[in-house]
Design an enzyme around this catalytic site. Structure first.
Site, PDB file in Angstrom:
ATOM      1  N   ASP A 234       9.904   0.721 -35.928  1.00 28.30           N
ATOM      2  CA  ASP A 234      10.671  -0.324 -35.253  1.00 28.30           C
ATOM      3  C   ASP A 234      12.033   0.232 -34.856  1.00 28.30           C
ATOM      4  OD1 ASP A 234      11.739  -3.071 -34.631  1.00 28.30           O
ATOM      5  OD2 ASP A 234       9.892  -3.669 -35.621  1.00 28.30           O
TER       6      ASP A 234
ATOM      7  N   HIS B 246      16.061  -6.042 -34.790  1.00 25.41           N
ATOM      8  CA  HIS B 246      14.618  -6.298 -34.774  1.00 25.41           C
ATOM      9  C   HIS B 246      13.911  -5.653 -35.973  1.00 25.41           C
ATOM     10  CE1 HIS B 246      10.423  -6.090 -33.272  1.00 25.41           C
ATOM     11  NE2 HIS B 246      10.748  -7.128 -32.533  1.00 25.41           N
TER      12      HIS B 246
ATOM     13  N   SER C 231       5.931  -9.945 -32.672  1.00 25.97           N
ATOM     14  CA  SER C 231       6.652  -8.995 -33.530  1.00 25.97           C
ATOM     15  C   SER C 231       6.901  -9.580 -34.911  1.00 25.97           C
ATOM     16  CB  SER C 231       8.004  -8.634 -32.906  1.00 25.97           C
ATOM     17  OG  SER C 231       7.871  -7.683 -31.899  1.00 25.97           O
TER      18      SER C 231
END
Length: 766
Positions: free
Chosen positions: A140, A215, A545
């Site tokens: 990620d 994220h 996600s």
């Protein structure tokens, strides 16, 4: 004069061709793992460099072109090449495939409770010891190691099998790792050579495993964040935050940067993660679907699967577009997104008394200060994008002090609020368009704001156009749990059928992915906007996600409870125990209708049942190879994916009537075909002396016959085969594709409430 013009044009054209031919681009070069020339070199690295050296026309050092040398996820390398060098390289022996570097994109205080996980009683957490001993590798944007979600208090020692490192870099050193965050690496070479410009307005990008965008911190804590008391987002959604596997270890591989995630970097991370010793790979990233032989994630994950590593990927956010599902390899667990029954009401009360339901996470628990009635304005006309509240599009004189209506689309949801604020607006109503319908992804806005669905936005605009002075106020209602139907399919969640492998139903399952609250970096405001100077430990995000790490964490739980299970067995446990109904006992909904299997796959994850599924459908690597033969892939394409030499003619001759032992069933009837027979193999992982009976809900216009109708397992790990005949009774219509769906379930004779091994059935007529 004409001759001079032609000469000038020819010169310019040749200069353009020469420039194009000499432009460096990144390519991933796949080599034969047992190449005939490899024995001539002392190491794989020198072998890889030799290919570059043979293509260079100058005395240039070949190592200056090499980005990565791959050994585990794939045999080969990533390098920068010109067009002419690429053409030369393609002719060399032992080169089996060359792919251009592709750019992909990245795609909680309550969700563990919603999924039934309970820290104070028996069940999945108890049986797995909260994921004790499992290692989840997260590919990620990196991690913010100081987050309380990554505190290692109470964590067991680092597993002895771990071979990874804590790579130092900008604002990140080895002391940032601990018994929770046991490894961290970053991969920037593909990104670096592809990025020629840097925007001056973006947040600082750390050249290290440290997260710059939030994220990766969010997904890592969703998968395996430790318990954090009194977690909230500015007072909203207060409670104890936990990941799905709070006892599992995390290893972070930073492959995503501000302009995306490059396949050369992703493959390098997978290559290293396999050697590091991870048990699960979690990839909340993807794009549109690709053929398996052209998909670096599919190729790398096949090698991971062979090493016993479960690979979990996001299905993508391109829903509700049909056949938009990505990460479609059958050895990958592909996860779509669903909603929770937690809402953040922010009601619009119009001056005519009408109410519009909306949601927002602004402004925390300080409601009374923001509920002032304001003039409403919806700025349209011109070509500046004012209806979308694009930067610089709102006239300050018209919007100052007013509540501004902004349509969704083009720019970010929270960014629209910043545009309104800069223009002097006092509040915002974010209006869904026909594309978003009633999808309700909330944000932690920087000014009083709410999001209303498409139907409500139509009503709002009718009201604005019906009066000379439209006025409204936003009434914030905090956090509400348990009053709405859930789970439901997220509007944005990518849908099947799979574009390149339609005989495998994708996505596999859905999991919570809307308004998920998880850890957040301290260098970012909760809206992610550079202008947002608020600081929080948690924030809200939506996407597949967010769904992906839920299943990654659940996978780690199952692996801890059953360390000898294969990745296919673990995925089977998750799929066959998934729920088809919501918390009210009614069918899960997709908008205002029940969902197709192409939206939910096998259903919604249920970790409490998945930890003890009773029966599993297992698959060996060899069976995946045979499956690729049935898809019509050439032997060279299969070699690209699997690194295995195979004769499909001989393979299919020895496996007549082969069908992959997948937990879901997908059948395609082409014109003239009326029936098919499928075999499945079930393995008993429950109790000895167990009897299961089959229950079938046949798809419309389809007859389903199953033999035998009872399976009698005398001992644990015994496998039995059953056959399914699927017979079409449908009258075919010309040039029209149609679908039908049903299910079958093997139900335990004495424990039918728990052991219910369910498989969806999808039938397509072409």
């Amino acid at each position: 004069m004409e001759a001079k013009s032609q000469l000038l044009f020819s010169t310019l054209f040749l200069s353009f061709v020469s420039l194009h031919a000499n432009t460096l681009q990144t390519y991933v070069v796949q080599l034969h793992p047992h190449g005939v020339t490899s024995s001539l070199f002392t190491s794989k690295l020198h072998w890889h460099l030799s290919f570059i050296e043979r293509t260079l026309s100058s005395e240039e050092d070949p190592s200056s072109r090499l980005l990565y040398s791959y050994h585990s996820a794939m045999e080969g390398f990533a390098a920068q090449l010109t067009q002419s060098e690429l053409e030369s390289l393609q002719k060399l022996p032992d080169v089996i495939a060359i792919r251009p570097d592709r750019r992909l994109q990245v795609q909680t205080t309550y969700s563990y409770k919603f999924l039934g996980l309970n820290p104070t009683s028996g069940g999945a957490w108890y049986e797995s010891q909260f994921g004790h001993g499992s290692i989840i590798g997260v590919l990620d944007t990196g991690i913010w190691p100081e987050s309380p979600s990554f505190d290692d208090h109470g964590m067991p020692p680092v597993p002895k099998k771990w071979r990874g490192v804590c790579q130092e870099g900008q604002s990140f050193n080895s002391s940032n790792c601990n018994r929770k965050l046991i490894g961290a690496r970053f991969f920037t070479k593909g990104h670096r050579v592809a990025s020629t410009t840097v925007s001056p307005n973006i947040i600082q990008e750390y050249v290290s495993p440290r997260d710059s965008t939030g994220h990766g911190t969010h997904t890592s804590s969703t998968a395996a964040g430790t318990s954090v008391s009194m977690a909230s987002v500015l007072g909203n959604a207060g409670g104890v935050a936990r990941g799905m596997a709070p006892g599992a270890h995390i290893a972070v591989y930073k492959v995503c940067w501000f302009n995306g995630c490059y396949s050369s970097d992703i493959l390098a991370a997978m290559d290293v993660a396999i050697r590091d010793g991870v048990d699960v790979l979690s990839l909340s990233l993807g794009g549109f679907p690709l053929p398996l032989f052209d998909d670096s994630i599919a190729i790398g994950s096949f090698r991971a699967m062979e090493h016993g590593i479960s690979v979990v990927c996001a299905a993508g956010n391109n829903g509700p577009l049909q056949s938009s599902v990505a990460n479609i390899a059958p050895w990958i667990a592909t996860v779509g997104a669903s909603t929770l029954d937690r809402r953040f009401p922010a009601i619009v009360r119009m001056a005519d008394g009408g109410l519009l339901y909306g949601e927002s996470m602004y402004p925390g628990n300080q409601f009374s200060k923001t509920e002032k009635e304001l003039d409403l304005i919806y700025v349209t006309g011109g070509d500046g994008g004012s209806e979308f509240c694009l930067k610089g599009s709102l006239p300050i004189a018209e919007v100052r002090g007013k509540m501004v209506v902004c349509d969704r689309g083009v720019n970010g949801r929270a960014e629209k609020g910043q545009v309104v604020k800069e223009a002097g607006g006092a509040a915002m109503i974010l209006a869904n368009t026909e594309i978003n319908l009633e999808e309700n992804s909330v944000d932690v806005h920087i000014l009083p704001a709410t999001l209303v669905g498409f139907a409500e936005s139509v009503r709002l605009k009718v009201y604005i156009n019906s009066t000379r002075r439209a006025r409204a106020r936003i009434i914030f209602g905090g956090t509400v749990i348990g009053r709405s139907r859930a789970p439901a399919v997220a509007q944005f969640s990518a849908r099947g059928p799979s574009l390149y492998t339609p005989t495998i139903l994708k996505p596999d399952v859905i999991a919570p992915g809307v308004n998920i609250i998880a850890a957040w970096p301290q260098n970012l405001g909760p809206s992610s906007l550079p202008e947002d100077n608020r600081r929080v430990n948690f924030t809200v995000m939506s996407g597949t996600s967010m769904a992906c790490p839920h299943v990654s964490g659940i996978t780690a739980l199952i692996r801890s409870a059953h360390p000898k299970w294969t990745p296919a067995a673990i995925k089977s446990a998750i799929m066959t125990t998934a729920d088809g109904n919501d918390r009210f006992g009614k069918p899960i909904m997709d908008g205002n209708k029940p969902p197709a299997v192409f939206a939910i796959g096998a259903g919604h994850v249920n970790p409490e049942k998945a930890i003890n599924p009773g029966l599993i459908y297992d698959i060996t690597p060899d069976e995946y190879v045979t499956h690729l033969c049935t898809l019509g892939y050439t032997e060279s394409e299969i070699f690209t994916i699997t690194h295995r030499n195979v004769s499909c003619h001989e393979n299919l001759r020895m496996n007549r009537g082969f069908s992959l032992n997948y937990p879901s069933i997908s059948v395609i009837f082409k014109r003239g075909k009326k029936s098919t027979m499928i075999r499945r193999r079930l393995t008993n992982v429950g109790s000895p002396n167990s009897i299961y009976s089959v229950r079938v809900t046949a798809p419309e216009d389809v007859e389903v016959r199953i033999k035998p109708q009872r399976l009698i397992f005398k001992y644990v790990n015994q496998s039995l085969i059953y056959r399914i005949w699927i017979i079409s009774r449908k009258r075919m219509t010309k040039d029209r594709m149609s679908f039908a769906q049903g299910q079958l379930a093997w139900v335990h004779s004495s424990n039918s409430s728990f052991y219910r091994v369910r498989s969806p059935i999808s039938v397509t007529w072409k």
